[in-house]
Each structure stands twice: as C-alpha cells, then as structure tokens.
Design an enzyme around this catalytic site. Structure first.
Site, PDB file in Angstrom:
ATOM      1  N   HIS A 131      42.697  34.162  36.987  1.00 29.48           N
ATOM      2  CA  HIS A 131      40.985  33.923  37.486  1.00 29.48           C
ATOM      3  C   HIS A 131      40.894  32.878  38.294  1.00 29.48           C
ATOM      4  O   HIS A 131      41.502  32.976  38.658  1.00 29.48           O
ATOM      5  CB  HIS A 131      40.482  33.540  36.446  1.00 29.48           C
ATOM      6  N   HIS A 143      35.390  33.269  46.861  1.00 29.12           N
ATOM      7  CA  HIS A 143      33.916  32.055  45.866  1.00 29.12           C
ATOM      8  C   HIS A 143      32.757  32.466  45.736  1.00 29.12           C
ATOM      9  O   HIS A 143      32.423  30.957  46.915  1.00 29.12           O
ATOM     10  CB  HIS A 143      35.148  31.541  44.691  1.00 29.12           C
TER      11      HIS A 143
END
Length: 614
Positions: free
Chosen positions: A149, A195
C-alpha cells in the site's frame, strides 16, 4: 534492561554445560555499580536429549553418522521423502567444511557435534518448504497475493519522503503488487508519484517504473501488478501509457479484449507486468459519478485516496461511484472524451489495463454481486471489510471466487501501521494491502503468510474458499468447524544472541534471562498462546518444552514465535521473532532463524524447534 537481577526471588540455576571444561568459550565480566565485577562463563549450547537419542539410533550405535545413515534420518524422521544419497553426501561435506574448514575431506561422516550443528544450520535444515509447490495454473483470483500500500513512501503517510527505494525493498522481499499514486507536476508532461494533499515529497514516475523493471523478478518469477491511483488529465494519461510501454516493452501484458471473463494464471504471466486501475471514463465528471467529496486536480473524485491521506473517511462518495464497465459504453464515453480533449491517448491508456478496478456503487450487497460477462477488482477499506464480514460474509466469499478484492488501511493510520489481515483472508480477499515500510505484529503476520509457497508472492487459496455446494452455497466464515489437524511444537533451545548483541545489550549486570512465547494466529477458534519457563543468566537457553495446538482451519494458521528477555523492574526486552505458515512447516527437528522488529533476519540468532502433525 539494566535491572539488578541479584535480587530476583528465583534461584539461579547453572548452565547445563558448566561442569564440563570442553564447552567453555571464555567469560563475560559485568561491573556492578562500578564497585566490583561479576564473571559469567560462556558455554556453548549442548545437543538436547532428543538429538542425543536420534544420533545413535540412526548411526547404529556408532560414533559417526555416514551419509547413508543421515539420509535415513532425513527420510524417516524429518519426512524428506525425496532426499537422495547424493543430497545427504552434499550436506555431510558442507557441514564438515564449515565446522573443520577442510577442503579435502579426510572423513565423510558426522560426529554428534557435527550432527547437532547441522540441525542448527537454517540454510540446510530450515523450518519451511523452500520450493514453489502450489498449482500456479489457476486464474489470479484463486490466489492470495502479496500486496503493498502506497509502496513509494519511506515512512509515515503525511510527511515522509517518496522514493523508489521502498519499492525496490518490497520487490526484493517478494511483494507482487506495487501501488503508485500519480499526480501532475508543475512542468508540462511531468508526472509525479506522491501521497496527495499531504507534505510528502514527490518522486518522478519514470524513476519508479525503471526500478520496477530492474527489480520486478529479483525474488520471484511470477507477475508484478502495478495498481495506479491516477489524478491526471487525459494528456498526462497518454503520457503514462507511453512511459509504461516504453519502459516495460515486452514485459508488459495486457488483454486483447476490453473485459476479461476470467483472469489469466500466475504461471502464464511469469516475468510479466500488468496494470490495474479504474478505466479512464470513471475519472471524468461527464461519466456520471455523483461527487460528494472534493475534486482532485485531474478532475476525478478520488474518495479512496482522500480517505487514506486525510484520515477522514468519505464513505458516501465511495459508495456512489459509478462502476460500470460495459465495453460499448466505455468506448462511447472515451470517444467523446477524446474529441473534447483532442487526445487519442485515453483509449491507449485504457487498453493497458488488465485488472479493471472500481469502488462500490449503491449498497455493498449489490456491489458484491458477481457478473458472468466480466471479472474485476473491488476496493474496500478495512472498516468496510469488517462491516461486510459482519453482514454479508458469504457474499464476500462468493465474490472473491472469481473477482479480486483489495483491502486498504483506514486513513487514520498516519504512522503507516497496519490492520489484522486474517479477516480478509478468511473471506477470500486476495489483496490485503499493507504498509511495508512500517513494522509491528500485523506486518510480521504478513511476512509469515508469504513465506509460504517458496516465498513467490502467490498462495493458492484453500479449496473451501473456492468451492460451491449443490445449491450455490459457499464457505461461511462464521460457522464452527471441527478440529482437522493437531500441531505439536517443541522449543528445544536458542543460540546466537552473544554473536549479534553486545554482552550488556539485555542487562548491564548479568547475562540475559530468555523465554519464548509461541502463538497460533488464524481463525478465532484456533487462536492460542503458550510460554516457556524463563532460563536465567544464559546466552544459550535450553527450554525443552512441548506445546499442542488443535486446529480447525490449518490452511490459514500461522505459527508466531517471539523471544523475550525477562526484566523484573522494566518492560521485557525483545530478543527476536518469526512467523511461519503452519501447513508449510517441515516435520522433525528444525532450525528456526529469528528476525528483528522490522522483519530483517538476525545474522546468528535461531531456535532449535520440533514440529509434528498428528
């Protein structure tokens, strides 16, 4: 660490070998309050009683064990049925070379100490099967897949650097699913991996792609799946398609048709790279997505990414995303989009997608309904999985028989912690996406699960998760099951700490007081915990304790082992850990190497353990 053990209430037993000078290896001095020294002799670990019993049994009472006698031991006691005389001969020669540094062998047999040291060499006598042994020809949906992830993050989810380094480390560990979040850069045609809406520093996409190309098959020949969460314009999506095809060339696999009736197998995709993401039309405002959350710079509503980045779940947006993927409608939407944007890149980008992804639309039960005309990937947060498991458990199992289910961490895990993976595995979820850059007990379980099947990153799911009854019924994870297998675990001894740690690492005033904790982690009915006694003041503790674990679902059971050093006045110190898949355990007496908190193997620390299935 640092407690004064002289005040402990238990008597301090002498090491078993302290009466014999032949095993003495020097001594350690511990300074007490800078006033006086305490001296403790270092003694080498001795063969346990079982080893002393088996050696004469298989050496016919002799002082040395020949290669043929070792082969009999390996076949009859260690259950290595395919071991040949040549295999045993190579082991004998290797042990003699390591122990006596002989290049020309004056003898081709092992004495008791040689035999004992062979049992302690984890590369010659490891605890689990090291070869791929699952059927690898079934569709991808029939496997648990080692999944990362936010694979590019070096640390926490909000402010750590983005880099290709954690991607390389994950691939070297055997991870097969790499996730990349794509965002536009400030320069034209610049595509960055970061991110979104956080303080993470970006890394260029091309750098990540080249690293994947170089390390994809460093530890496993089976396919690498790149999951893309893209926040890009059609022009930049066309650029991604160009970068992907140029970087991977013939390594890249994509299907001839827009939708697959069945996923290809890991065996057919050896040394191939495949792409999984949402079809481009799901990123457009004109696609019919009912947006309830903020828009990304690329114009899409990225509710999953917002959830993960901000820590504030937006489940309404997730559940209203249109997950249509009818081929004709997709092509029509894409043609309109291309005419408006003046780009021909979107269809190319869409054609590169092997595993079409989506979020649930409408109610969860409807989203879990499988269709006969296509297979797909569905993403759920860990909370959504827990809710689905509680209310629609069998629907989840049925969906995962042909489709792929990906579970991702909740957005509040900003420290890159992880969740319990067993709930997903019990329901057949193939992709349990974990933060591989973190550490903790959940990640130890993930490491342990994927040590199975030769560490190739793909594990064939148990048959009970794939079967359907005459009335289309499937496995119910809530159903109570009978015990089908019993595992006996014996903890003989431990060794190697004095080589990997300073003599005051665990205690400033005396040698360590080690004990071992043994867990079964699996379905709730199988969960168990046992603990050995504490062995005081000994760098090579011998416990010789056996534990029995009845198992109802051994296929999903993990054996977790952790060594602690007792401290009367403070928290016990960590001495190493490992996690092993139960069904891949090799019967017999085995060397079990231990790892640090981050999962890196300690150089010398290992346990001697026994495993038996009854």
């Amino acid at each position: 660490m640092g407690s004064y053990k002289k005040n402990k209430h238990r008597p301090s037993p002498l090491p078993e070998s302290s009466n014999s000078n032949k095993d003495e290896m020097g001594s350690y001095n511990y300074k007490m309050f800078n006033l006086f020294n305490r001296k403790f002799k270092i003694t080498e670990a001795e063969p346990p009683k079982d080893v002393k019993k088996f050696f004469p049994k298989f050496s016919n009472g002799g002082s040395h064990m020949t290669a043929d006698q070792l082969r009999r031991f390996l076949v009859l006691h260690q259950d290595e049925l395919d071991c040949t005389l040549a295999d045993a001969q190579r082991i004998v020669e290797e042990v003699i070379n390591r122990r006596h540094h002989l290049t020309r062998y004056s003898r081709y047999s092992l004495n008791l100490d040689d035999f004992f040291h062979f049992l302690l060499y984890d590369d010659l006598n490891g605890p689990i099967t090291s070869q791929v042994h699952n059927d690898m020809t079934a569709p991808l949906a029939q496997y648990f897949i080692y999944t990362g992830h936010n694979s590019y993050l070096t640390g926490n989810q909000l402010s750590s650097d983005c880099s290709e380094v954690p991607i390389v480390k994950a691939l070297q560990r055997g991870v097969r699913v790499i996730e990349l979040d794509l965002w536009p850069g400030s320069a034209k045609d610049e595509i960055l991996v970061l991110h979104g809406r956080t303080l993470t520093t970006p890394v260029p996409l091309i750098k990540c792609l080249k690293s994947i190309r170089e390390y994809a098959f460093a530890s496993s020949p089976y396919p690498v799946i790149i999951t893309l969460e893209d926040h890009l314009t059609p022009e930049l999506q066309a650029k991604v398609a160009e970068m992907v095809t140029q970087t991977f060339g013939g390594m890249l696999y994509y299907p001839e048709s827009d939708s697959l009736l069945q996923f290809p197998s890991p065996e057919s995709l050896k040394h191939r790279i495949i792409i999984s993401t949402k079809p481009p039309k799901e990123y457009l405002e004109s696609s019919g997505i009912k947006r309830k959350g903020p828009l990304s710079p690329g114009g899409r509503n990225s509710s999953e990414e917002d959830d993960e980045a901000s820590g504030i779940p937006d489940h309404t947006a997730e559940l209203e995303a249109d997950d249509r993927s009818d081929s004709d409608q997709d092509d029509e939407d894409l043609t309109d989009w291309d005419n408006k944007s003046g780009q021909l890149g979107a269809p190319v980008y869409k054609r590169l997608i092997t595993i079409h992804a989506g979020k649930p639309k409408g109610c969860l039960k409807d989203a879990l309904k499988a269709t006969a005309d296509k297979v797909r990937r569905l993403s759920l947060s860990e909370q959504e999985l827990e809710k689905a498991a509680a209310t629609n458990g069998t629907d989840v199992v049925r969906f995962t028989q042909n489709n792929i289910l990906r579970i991702y961490p909740k957005g509040t895990r900003i420290t890159s912690s992880n969740y319990k993976p067993l709930v997903g595995w019990m329901h057949g979820a193939q992709m349990i996406a974990f933060n591989m850059q973190g550490y903790g007990k959940s990640l130890w379980l993930m490491h342990g699960m994927f040590r199975a099947n030769g560490g190739c990153g793909y594990l064939k799911k148990p048959d009970f998760l794939l079967e359907k009854g005459p009335n289309n019924e499937v496995f119910d994870p809530k159903r109570k099951l009978p015990v089908t297998k019993t595992l006996k675990v014996k903890v003989y001894l431990g060794d190697g700490w004095r080589l990997d740690f300073s003599h005051t690492h665990f205690d400033s005033y005396s040698p360590p007081d080690f004990y071992t904790k043994v867990y079964i982690v699996g379905v709730p009915a199988d969960a168990a915990k046992r603990k050995t006694k504490i062995i005081e003041d000994n760098w090579s503790p011998a416990w010789n304790e056996e534990f029995t674990f009845p198992l109802t679902v051994p296929e999903l059971a993990l054996l977790r082992v952790e060594v602690q050093e007792y401290d009367m006045s403070d928290k016990d110190d960590f001495g190493g850990q490992t996690c092993l898949p139960v069904l891949d355990l090799r019967p017999g007496i085995r060397s079990v190497p231990l790892h640090d908190k981050k999962g890196e193997k300690l150089k010398n620390v290992r346990l001697l353990m026994g495993f038996q299935f009854v």
